[in-house]
Design a protein around this motif. Structure first.
Motif, PDB file in Angstrom:
ATOM      1  N   GLY A  15       0.853  -1.180   0.000  1.00 30.12           N
ATOM      2  CA  GLY A  15       0.000   0.000   0.000  1.00 30.12           C
ATOM      3  C   GLY A  15       0.890   1.230   0.000  1.00 30.12           C
ATOM      4  O   GLY A  15       1.897   1.266   0.714  1.00 30.12           O
ATOM      5  N   VAL A  16       0.557   2.211  -0.812  1.00 27.29           N
ATOM      6  CA  VAL A  16       1.353   3.444  -0.882  1.00 27.29           C
ATOM      7  C   VAL A  16       0.404   4.637  -0.931  1.00 27.29           C
ATOM      8  O   VAL A  16      -0.588   4.624  -1.656  1.00 27.29           O
ATOM      9  N   TRP A  17       0.682   5.651  -0.121  1.00 25.81           N
ATOM     10  CA  TRP A  17      -0.160   6.841  -0.041  1.00 25.81           C
ATOM     11  C   TRP A  17      -0.316   7.463  -1.414  1.00 25.81           C
ATOM     12  O   TRP A  17       0.660   7.649  -2.139  1.00 25.81           O
ATOM     13  N   ASP A  18      -1.536   7.795  -1.784  1.00 25.82           N
ATOM     14  CA  ASP A  18      -1.798   8.325  -3.132  1.00 25.82           C
ATOM     15  C   ASP A  18      -1.084   9.656  -3.388  1.00 25.82           C
ATOM     16  O   ASP A  18      -0.924  10.058  -4.540  1.00 25.82           O
ATOM     17  N   LYS A  19      -0.607  10.325  -2.343  1.00 22.19           N
ATOM     18  CA  LYS A  19       0.129  11.582  -2.517  1.00 22.19           C
ATOM     19  C   LYS A  19       1.650  11.392  -2.535  1.00 22.19           C
ATOM     20  O   LYS A  19       2.392  12.351  -2.735  1.00 22.19           O
ATOM     21  N   PHE A  31      -2.998   3.582  -2.300  1.00 18.80           N
ATOM     22  CA  PHE A  31      -3.170   2.714  -3.461  1.00 18.80           C
ATOM     23  C   PHE A  31      -2.613   1.342  -3.098  1.00 18.80           C
ATOM     24  O   PHE A  31      -1.540   1.242  -2.482  1.00 18.80           O
ATOM     25  N   ILE A  32      -3.317   0.299  -3.480  1.00 16.25           N
ATOM     26  CA  ILE A  32      -2.772  -1.057  -3.383  1.00 16.25           C
ATOM     27  C   ILE A  32      -2.140  -1.338  -4.747  1.00 16.25           C
ATOM     28  O   ILE A  32      -2.793  -1.230  -5.787  1.00 16.25           O
ATOM     29  N   MET A  33      -0.855  -1.639  -4.691  1.00 18.47           N
ATOM     30  CA  MET A  33      -0.091  -1.897  -5.923  1.00 18.47           C
ATOM     31  C   MET A  33       0.423  -3.341  -5.855  1.00 18.47           C
ATOM     32  O   MET A  33       0.886  -3.784  -4.815  1.00 18.47           O
ATOM     33  N   THR A  34       0.317  -4.034  -6.974  1.00 15.30           N
ATOM     34  CA  THR A  34       0.621  -5.458  -7.035  1.00 15.30           C
ATOM     35  C   THR A  34       1.555  -5.756  -8.190  1.00 15.30           C
ATOM     36  O   THR A  34       1.456  -5.163  -9.261  1.00 15.30           O
ATOM     37  N   LYS A  35       2.431  -6.709  -7.960  1.00 15.64           N
ATOM     38  CA  LYS A  35       3.316  -7.223  -9.004  1.00 15.64           C
ATOM     39  C   LYS A  35       3.129  -8.732  -9.033  1.00 15.64           C
ATOM     40  O   LYS A  35       3.271  -9.402  -8.007  1.00 15.64           O
ATOM     41  N   THR A  36       2.788  -9.269 -10.192  1.00 18.71           N
ATOM     42  CA  THR A  36       2.648 -10.714 -10.358  1.00 18.71           C
ATOM     43  C   THR A  36       4.018 -11.305 -10.610  1.00 18.71           C
ATOM     44  O   THR A  36       4.791 -10.791 -11.424  1.00 18.71           O
TER      45      THR A  36
END
Length: 172
Positions: free
Chosen positions: A130-134, A165-170
């Motif tokens: 998770g990373v802050w949208d700002k 934001f939830i960011m994902t890497k497969t």
């Protein structure tokens, strides 16, 4: 610059608390009220909370040292320690924090690669965070590392609701 890694143990709690306060404060104090920052720091990084986290079987902390000076740290979670229900096939990078004076020296990438190696060793299919949208610098870094935004969730800084934001890497 030489980077070394050390897995944190319960004996490292005071150092973990100090680096947690310092790096979080450096990263976010300019964008949040002092009251909300202090509230979050006291809740998230008090010794009792950090002890609970470090003793959680499915969580791990690692310190990064640059030329024998602590530069930052990594926290990863698997299984039920993940902050969102992402399944047993996922590994969460909950924290990568680097002291300001060590920014742009490859330490974040080094810690990211350590998390990636652990995910591969454990046959995980996805790595997420998770990373802050700002936090535009972090978002750009993670996009460069192959992450895509797959969702969002609320994060409370004191009494202020913020969006991560939830960011994902497969991986497979």
């Amino acid at each position: 610059m030489t980077i070394n890694l050390k897995k944190c143990t319960i004996e490292d709690l005071p150092v973990l608390q100090k680096i947690s306060y310092e790096t979080f404060n450096e990263t976010f104090k300019h964008q949040n009220s002092p009251e909300n920052m202090n509230s979050y720091l006291e809740r998230a990084f008090n010794l009792k909370q950090l002890e609970k986290e470090i003793l959680t079987i499915s969580s791990q902390f690692f310190f990064a040292y640059s030329n024998n000076e602590i530069a930052g740290y990594l926290k990863i979670n698997t299984n039920d320690a993940q902050s969102e229900k992402m399944g047993d096939e996922s590994l969460e990078i909950e924290r990568i924090y680097i002291k300001n004076k060590f920014q742009k020296h490859g330490i974040g990438k080094y810690l990211f690669n350590k998390a990636l190696d652990i995910a591969v060793e454990r046959n995980k299919q996805k790595i997420w965070l998770g990373v802050w949208d700002k936090n535009e610098n972090a978002i750009a870094f993670y996009e460069k590392m192959g992450f895509i935004q797959t969702g969002a969730h609320s994060f409370y800084m004191g009494d202020e609701e913020q969006i991560d934001f939830i960011m994902t890497k497969t991986l497979i």
